[in-house]
Design a protein around this motif. Structure first.
Motif, mmCIF file in Angstrom:
data_model
loop_
_atom_site.group_PDB
_atom_site.id
_atom_site.type_symbol
_atom_site.label_atom_id
_atom_site.label_comp_id
_atom_site.label_asym_id
_atom_site.label_seq_id
_atom_site.Cartn_x
_atom_site.Cartn_y
_atom_site.Cartn_z
ATOM 1 N N GLY A 157 45.826 37.478 127.333
ATOM 2 C CA GLY A 157 45.402 38.507 126.636
ATOM 3 C C GLY A 157 43.845 38.664 126.537
ATOM 4 O O GLY A 157 43.100 39.537 126.638
ATOM 5 N N VAL A 158 42.976 37.196 126.177
ATOM 6 C CA VAL A 158 41.742 37.176 126.304
ATOM 7 C C VAL A 158 40.981 37.893 127.370
ATOM 8 O O VAL A 158 39.970 38.550 127.292
ATOM 9 C CB VAL A 158 41.179 35.908 125.633
ATOM 10 C CG1 VAL A 158 39.573 35.791 125.477
ATOM 11 C CG2 VAL A 158 41.884 35.653 124.101
ATOM 12 N N ALA A 159 41.562 37.241 128.588
ATOM 13 C CA ALA A 159 41.186 37.710 129.979
ATOM 14 C C ALA A 159 41.089 39.180 129.989
ATOM 15 O O ALA A 159 40.227 39.728 130.624
ATOM 16 C CB ALA A 159 41.853 36.742 130.782
ATOM 17 N N ASP A 160 42.251 39.657 129.609
ATOM 18 C CA ASP A 160 42.692 41.057 129.890
ATOM 19 C C ASP A 160 41.401 41.840 128.949
ATOM 20 O O ASP A 160 40.837 42.959 129.525
ATOM 21 C CB ASP A 160 43.916 41.511 129.436
ATOM 22 C CG ASP A 160 44.928 41.172 130.606
ATOM 23 O OD1 ASP A 160 44.435 40.559 131.732
ATOM 24 O OD2 ASP A 160 46.224 41.135 130.151
ATOM 25 N N CYS A 161 41.135 41.582 127.660
ATOM 26 C CA CYS A 161 40.032 42.143 126.888
ATOM 27 C C CYS A 161 38.955 42.152 127.454
ATOM 28 O O CYS A 161 38.134 42.986 127.622
ATOM 29 C CB CYS A 161 39.995 41.509 125.570
ATOM 30 S SG CYS A 161 41.507 42.040 124.428
ATOM 31 N N LEU A 162 38.534 40.821 128.053
ATOM 32 C CA LEU A 162 37.189 40.731 128.552
ATOM 33 C C LEU A 162 37.077 41.755 129.881
ATOM 34 O O LEU A 162 35.926 42.261 130.075
ATOM 35 C CB LEU A 162 37.060 39.250 129.038
ATOM 36 C CG LEU A 162 36.524 38.235 128.079
ATOM 37 C CD1 LEU A 162 36.794 36.904 128.426
ATOM 38 C CD2 LEU A 162 35.398 38.759 127.354
ATOM 39 N N ASP A 163 38.301 41.621 130.528
ATOM 40 C CA ASP A 163 38.085 42.783 131.883
ATOM 41 C C ASP A 163 38.164 44.215 131.548
ATOM 42 O O ASP A 163 37.127 45.029 132.050
ATOM 43 C CB ASP A 163 39.552 42.621 132.709
ATOM 44 C CG ASP A 163 39.550 41.446 133.345
ATOM 45 O OD1 ASP A 163 38.596 40.539 133.462
ATOM 46 O OD2 ASP A 163 40.688 40.792 133.884
ATOM 47 N N LEU A 164 38.764 44.317 130.444
ATOM 48 C CA LEU A 164 38.387 45.935 129.935
ATOM 49 C C LEU A 164 37.097 46.158 129.594
ATOM 50 O O LEU A 164 36.545 47.212 129.889
ATOM 51 C CB LEU A 164 39.583 46.280 128.751
ATOM 52 C CG LEU A 164 39.449 47.806 128.304
ATOM 53 C CD1 LEU A 164 39.757 48.535 129.225
ATOM 54 C CD2 LEU A 164 40.430 47.821 127.112
ATOM 55 N N VAL A 165 36.529 45.426 128.617
ATOM 56 C CA VAL A 165 35.195 45.738 128.218
ATOM 57 C C VAL A 165 34.013 45.539 129.274
ATOM 58 O O VAL A 165 33.390 46.253 129.466
ATOM 59 C CB VAL A 165 34.647 44.715 126.974
ATOM 60 C CG1 VAL A 165 35.584 45.235 125.667
ATOM 61 C CG2 VAL A 165 34.732 43.288 127.290
ATOM 62 N N CYS A 166 34.227 44.562 130.350
ATOM 63 C CA CYS A 166 33.510 44.492 131.629
ATOM 64 C C CYS A 166 33.504 45.696 132.087
ATOM 65 O O CYS A 166 32.471 46.112 132.676
ATOM 66 C CB CYS A 166 33.725 43.258 132.193
ATOM 67 S SG CYS A 166 33.456 41.764 131.354
ATOM 68 N N ASN A 167 34.623 46.141 132.514
ATOM 69 C CA ASN A 167 34.865 47.186 133.364
ATOM 70 C C ASN A 167 34.241 48.421 132.730
ATOM 71 O O ASN A 167 33.512 49.455 133.510
ATOM 72 C CB ASN A 167 36.213 47.599 133.732
ATOM 73 C CG ASN A 167 36.763 46.299 134.809
ATOM 74 O OD1 ASN A 167 35.614 45.965 135.548
ATOM 75 N ND2 ASN A 167 37.830 46.195 134.855
ATOM 76 N N THR A 168 34.424 48.748 131.174
ATOM 77 C CA THR A 168 33.811 49.774 130.713
ATOM 78 C C THR A 168 32.234 49.725 130.753
ATOM 79 O O THR A 168 31.506 50.822 131.078
ATOM 80 C CB THR A 168 34.369 49.782 128.979
ATOM 81 O OG1 THR A 168 35.730 49.918 129.280
ATOM 82 C CG2 THR A 168 33.740 51.009 128.515
ATOM 83 N N ALA A 169 31.658 48.505 130.554
ATOM 84 C CA ALA A 169 30.232 48.437 130.451
ATOM 85 C C ALA A 169 29.648 48.692 131.837
ATOM 86 O O ALA A 169 28.595 49.245 132.105
ATOM 87 C CB ALA A 169 29.883 47.176 129.842
ATOM 88 N N LYS A 170 30.426 48.002 132.930
ATOM 89 C CA LYS A 170 30.101 48.452 134.222
ATOM 90 C C LYS A 170 29.916 50.003 134.603
ATOM 91 O O LYS A 170 29.089 50.634 135.200
ATOM 92 C CB LYS A 170 30.790 47.650 135.392
ATOM 93 C CG LYS A 170 30.743 46.171 135.497
ATOM 94 C CD LYS A 170 31.615 45.725 136.521
ATOM 95 C CE LYS A 170 31.605 44.177 136.537
ATOM 96 N NZ LYS A 170 32.495 43.716 137.384
#
Length: 176
Positions: A82-95
């Motif tokens: 779950g934490v990994a999925d959250c990090l992926d979502l915010v990283c992709n949004t910021a990219k």
């Protein structure tokens, strides 16, 4: 003399978060206030928020929908899927917004723009466990113009708002 800044947004795992909900109007006001503080402006371009609000709300609801309670380590994060999925979502949004993103082994990620003296925005994206006493879906629900869900106020919602506030500054030509 003008200064250049590095705007540094960190999303990380935190051991403590609280259950909360917030009125959509307050969410909008929060973004306006962050934007006004960062840009040192008394006036915000509300047209951007009208155009981008739905996108920001959708991304926030996606983030709220991820169960980011600490769990057994996985290959992407020592704090669980779950934490990994959250990090992926915010990283992709910021990219997508043109920021330089660094996922630091699933412990945290940084989203940077600019160079020079650092200016940081720090928050967390994990939540505490929940029980069955919720009157709304703890993984996100909009009901009667209120947004319900774990992390909407502490701290998933505010961190997504910060991403969009920084993005607005970039779109207006602000060069940190």
């Amino acid at each position: 003399k003008s200064r250049s800044y590095l705007i540094h947004i960190s999303f990380l795992f935190w051991d403590f978060a609280v259950f909360s909900y917030n009125n959509i109007t307050h969410l909008i006001k929060f973004v306006y206030n962050i934007y006004a503080i960062i840009s040192k402006s008394l006036f915000c371009q509300r047209s951007y928020m009208k155009d981008q609000f739905e996108q920001m709300l959708q991304k926030t609801m996606q983030l709220i929908a991820i169960d980011s309670v600490q769990a057994a380590p996985c290959d992407r994060s020592p704090f669980g899927k779950g934490v990994a999925d959250c990090l992926d979502l915010v990283c992709n949004t910021a990219k997508e917004m043109g920021m330089q993103v660094h996922n630091e082994g699933g412990y945290y990620c940084t989203c940077d723009v600019g160079d020079g003296e650092p200016f940081g925005i720090l928050g967390h994206i994990d939540v505490v466990p929940y029980d069955d006493d919720w009157s709304a879906n703890p993984l996100g629900e909009i009901k009667d113009e209120y947004v319900f869900g774990r992390g909407i106020l502490d701290d998933k919602g505010p961190m997504m708002c910060c991403l969009y506030a920084v993005n607005q500054l970039l779109q207006e030509g602000y060069k940190p």
